[in-house]
Scaffold this motif. Structure first.
Motif, PDB file in Angstrom:
ATOM      1  N   ASP A  92       1.566  -1.298  -0.482  1.00  0.00           N
ATOM      2  CA  ASP A  92      -0.106   0.280   0.034  1.00  0.00           C
ATOM      3  C   ASP A  92       1.007   0.917  -0.126  1.00  0.00           C
ATOM      4  O   ASP A  92       0.165   2.527   0.195  1.00  0.00           O
ATOM      5  CB  ASP A  92      -1.203  -0.039   1.083  1.00  0.00           C
ATOM      6  N   THR A  93       1.897   0.790   0.225  1.00  0.00           N
ATOM      7  CA  THR A  93       2.798   2.512   0.226  1.00  0.00           C
ATOM      8  C   THR A  93       2.952   3.242  -1.782  1.00  0.00           C
ATOM      9  O   THR A  93       3.085   2.553  -2.910  1.00  0.00           O
ATOM     10  CB  THR A  93       4.824   1.590   0.112  1.00  0.00           C
ATOM     11  N   ALA A  94       3.022   4.619  -0.957  1.00  0.00           N
ATOM     12  CA  ALA A  94       2.124   5.017  -2.686  1.00  0.00           C
ATOM     13  C   ALA A  94       1.578   6.480  -2.062  1.00  0.00           C
ATOM     14  O   ALA A  94       1.789   6.670  -0.828  1.00  0.00           O
ATOM     15  CB  ALA A  94       1.142   4.718  -3.702  1.00  0.00           C
ATOM     16  N   VAL A  95       2.136   7.286  -2.924  1.00  0.00           N
ATOM     17  CA  VAL A  95       2.029   8.284  -2.318  1.00  0.00           C
ATOM     18  C   VAL A  95       0.031   8.463  -2.496  1.00  0.00           C
ATOM     19  O   VAL A  95       0.078   7.631  -4.174  1.00  0.00           O
ATOM     20  CB  VAL A  95       2.583  10.023  -3.673  1.00  0.00           C
ATOM     21  N   TYR A  96      -0.568   8.984  -2.338  1.00  0.00           N
ATOM     22  CA  TYR A  96      -2.032   9.309  -2.053  1.00  0.00           C
ATOM     23  C   TYR A  96      -2.324  10.900  -2.887  1.00  0.00           C
ATOM     24  O   TYR A  96      -2.479  11.217  -1.861  1.00  0.00           O
ATOM     25  CB  TYR A  96      -2.793   7.990  -1.118  1.00  0.00           C
ATOM     26  N   PHE A  97      -3.253  10.117  -3.837  1.00  0.00           N
ATOM     27  CA  PHE A  97      -4.062  12.140  -4.490  1.00  0.00           C
ATOM     28  C   PHE A  97      -5.413  11.786  -3.845  1.00  0.00           C
ATOM     29  O   PHE A  97      -6.583  10.957  -4.333  1.00  0.00           O
ATOM     30  CB  PHE A  97      -3.361  11.904  -5.877  1.00  0.00           C
ATOM     31  N   CYS A  98      -6.256  12.837  -3.645  1.00  0.00           N
ATOM     32  CA  CYS A  98      -7.886  12.655  -3.583  1.00  0.00           C
ATOM     33  C   CYS A  98      -7.821  13.419  -5.709  1.00  0.00           C
ATOM     34  O   CYS A  98      -7.321  14.480  -6.415  1.00  0.00           O
ATOM     35  CB  CYS A  98      -8.361  13.134  -2.901  1.00  0.00           C
ATOM     36  N   ASN A  99      -9.036  13.260  -5.680  1.00  0.00           N
ATOM     37  CA  ASN A  99      -9.729  13.881  -7.142  1.00  0.00           C
ATOM     38  C   ASN A  99     -11.173  14.387  -7.130  1.00  0.00           C
ATOM     39  O   ASN A  99     -11.266  13.609  -6.628  1.00  0.00           O
ATOM     40  CB  ASN A  99      -9.287  12.887  -8.556  1.00  0.00           C
ATOM     41  N   ALA A 100     -11.202  15.574  -6.912  1.00  0.00           N
ATOM     42  CA  ALA A 100     -13.204  16.022  -6.956  1.00  0.00           C
ATOM     43  C   ALA A 100     -13.244  16.380  -8.972  1.00  0.00           C
ATOM     44  O   ALA A 100     -12.604  16.499  -9.259  1.00  0.00           O
ATOM     45  CB  ALA A 100     -12.787  17.424  -6.536  1.00  0.00           C
ATOM     46  N   LYS A 101     -14.390  15.665  -9.149  1.00  0.00           N
ATOM     47  CA  LYS A 101     -15.200  15.242 -10.274  1.00  0.00           C
ATOM     48  C   LYS A 101     -16.200  15.851 -10.761  1.00  0.00           C
ATOM     49  O   LYS A 101     -16.965  15.441  -9.841  1.00  0.00           O
ATOM     50  CB  LYS A 101     -14.625  14.836 -11.274  1.00  0.00           C
ATOM     51  N   ARG A 102     -16.522  17.313 -11.616  1.00  0.00           N
ATOM     52  CA  ARG A 102     -18.179  17.328 -11.786  1.00  0.00           C
ATOM     53  C   ARG A 102     -18.177  17.755 -13.010  1.00  0.00           C
ATOM     54  O   ARG A 102     -17.602  19.218 -13.638  1.00  0.00           O
ATOM     55  CB  ARG A 102     -18.241  18.353 -10.381  1.00  0.00           C
ATOM     56  N   TYR A 103     -18.712  17.928 -14.181  1.00  0.00           N
ATOM     57  CA  TYR A 103     -19.073  17.421 -15.266  1.00  0.00           C
ATOM     58  C   TYR A 103     -17.967  17.754 -15.961  1.00  0.00           C
ATOM     59  O   TYR A 103     -16.734  17.021 -15.669  1.00  0.00           O
ATOM     60  CB  TYR A 103     -19.399  18.953 -15.575  1.00  0.00           C
ATOM     61  N   LEU A 104     -16.886  18.645 -16.608  1.00  0.00           N
ATOM     62  CA  LEU A 104     -15.464  19.178 -16.763  1.00  0.00           C
ATOM     63  C   LEU A 104     -14.728  19.868 -15.975  1.00  0.00           C
ATOM     64  O   LEU A 104     -13.302  20.193 -15.983  1.00  0.00           O
ATOM     65  CB  LEU A 104     -15.839  20.254 -17.864  1.00  0.00           C
ATOM     66  N   ASN A 106     -12.636  19.297 -13.007  1.00  0.00           N
ATOM     67  CA  ASN A 106     -11.496  18.199 -12.365  1.00  0.00           C
ATOM     68  C   ASN A 106     -10.589  18.695 -11.512  1.00  0.00           C
ATOM     69  O   ASN A 106     -10.032  19.558 -11.898  1.00  0.00           O
ATOM     70  CB  ASN A 106     -10.833  17.410 -13.923  1.00  0.00           C
ATOM     71  N   PHE A 107     -10.387  18.372 -10.358  1.00  0.00           N
ATOM     72  CA  PHE A 107      -9.524  19.381  -9.059  1.00  0.00           C
ATOM     73  C   PHE A 107      -8.709  18.279  -8.881  1.00  0.00           C
ATOM     74  O   PHE A 107      -9.346  17.177  -8.315  1.00  0.00           O
ATOM     75  CB  PHE A 107     -10.038  19.041  -8.612  1.00  0.00           C
ATOM     76  N   TRP A 108      -7.211  18.350  -9.061  1.00  0.00           N
ATOM     77  CA  TRP A 108      -6.007  17.420  -8.308  1.00  0.00           C
ATOM     78  C   TRP A 108      -5.628  17.306  -7.236  1.00  0.00           C
ATOM     79  O   TRP A 108      -4.524  18.932  -6.979  1.00  0.00           O
ATOM     80  CB  TRP A 108      -5.305  16.876  -9.575  1.00  0.00           C
ATOM     81  N   GLY A 109      -5.883  17.091  -5.894  1.00  0.00           N
ATOM     82  CA  GLY A 109      -4.940  17.761  -5.312  1.00  0.00           C
ATOM     83  C   GLY A 109      -2.839  17.319  -4.704  1.00  0.00           C
ATOM     84  O   GLY A 109      -2.742  16.392  -5.866  1.00  0.00           O
ATOM     85  N   ARG A 110      -1.861  17.625  -4.228  1.00  0.00           N
ATOM     86  CA  ARG A 110      -0.308  17.702  -4.471  1.00  0.00           C
ATOM     87  C   ARG A 110      -0.400  15.845  -3.715  1.00  0.00           C
ATOM     88  O   ARG A 110       0.899  15.675  -3.898  1.00  0.00           O
ATOM     89  CB  ARG A 110       0.256  18.516  -3.784  1.00  0.00           C
ATOM     90  N   GLY A 111      -1.212  15.279  -3.446  1.00  0.00           N
ATOM     91  CA  GLY A 111      -1.040  14.334  -2.990  1.00  0.00           C
ATOM     92  C   GLY A 111      -0.102  14.232  -1.336  1.00  0.00           C
ATOM     93  O   GLY A 111       0.249  15.489  -0.763  1.00  0.00           O
ATOM     94  N   THR A 112      -0.063  13.295  -0.331  1.00  0.00           N
ATOM     95  CA  THR A 112       0.121  12.920   0.881  1.00  0.00           C
ATOM     96  C   THR A 112       1.441  11.281   0.810  1.00  0.00           C
ATOM     97  O   THR A 112       0.569  10.042   0.335  1.00  0.00           O
ATOM     98  CB  THR A 112      -0.823  12.792   1.858  1.00  0.00           C
ATOM     99  N   GLN A 113       1.742  10.662   1.383  1.00  0.00           N
ATOM    100  CA  GLN A 113       3.402  10.276   0.979  1.00  0.00           C
ATOM    101  C   GLN A 113       2.379   8.862   2.093  1.00  0.00           C
ATOM    102  O   GLN A 113       2.345   9.144   3.498  1.00  0.00           O
ATOM    103  CB  GLN A 113       4.174   9.987   1.296  1.00  0.00           C
TER     104      GLN A 113
END
Length: 118
Positions: A92-104, A106-113
Motif C-alpha cells: 500500500d506504500t504510495a503517494v495518495y491523491f484525491c480528485n474531485a470531478k463534476r462535469y468538466l 476536475n481538481f487534483w490534490g498534490r498528494g500525501t505519502q
C-alpha cells in the motif's frame, strides 16, 4: 484559490491504520464525485476508491486490492472527504491523491505519502 489538500499520510507498521483527509478550498465539495488514487515508485497511478455526490446516492467503489480494508466517506458540511485505511500492507506504500470531478471541472490534490514498513 481552488484546490484540494490531502493530509494524514505517514509511516505505519504493517497491520496498522491511517485516515487520509481531502479538504476542498475555494469551492464546495458537495456536488463533486471524489476519488482516491495512489502512485507507487515506478508504477502508474491507480484508482483506489471513489464516492459519488449526494444526488447520486453516495455510491462507493473500491479497487480489488483494498476492498474490505479501506473505507471512503465524505462530510459535505466540512467540504472534506476521507479514506480510512486499515490492515495496511507494504504494497500500500504510495503517494495518495484525491480528485474531485463534476462535469468538466476536475481538481487534483498534490498528494500525501503513505509508507507501510516495519
Amino acid at each position: 484559490q481552488l484546490q484540494l489538500v490531502e493530509s494524514g499520510g505517514g509511516l505505519v507498521q504493517p497491520g496498522g491504520s491511517l485516515k487520509l483527509s481531502c479538504a476542498a478550498s475555494g469551492f464546495s465539495l458537495g456536488p463533486y464525485a471524489v476519488g482516491w488514487f495512489r502512485q507507487a515508485p515506478g508504477k502508474e497511478r491507480e484508482g483506489v476508491s471513489c464516492i459519488s455526490n449526494l444526488n447520486d446516492g453516495l455510491s462507493t467503489f473500491y479497487g480489488d486490492s483494498v476492498k474490505g480494508r479501506f473505507t471512503v466517506s465524505r462530510d459535505n458540511a466540512d467540504d472534506t472527504a476521507y479514506l480510512q485505511m486499515n490492515d495496511l500492507k507494504p504494497e500500500d506504500t504510495a503517494v495518495y491523491f484525491c480528485n474531485a470531478k463534476r462535469y468538466l471541472n476536475n481538481f487534483w490534490g498534490r498528494g500525501t505519502q503513505v509508507t507501510v514498513s516495519s
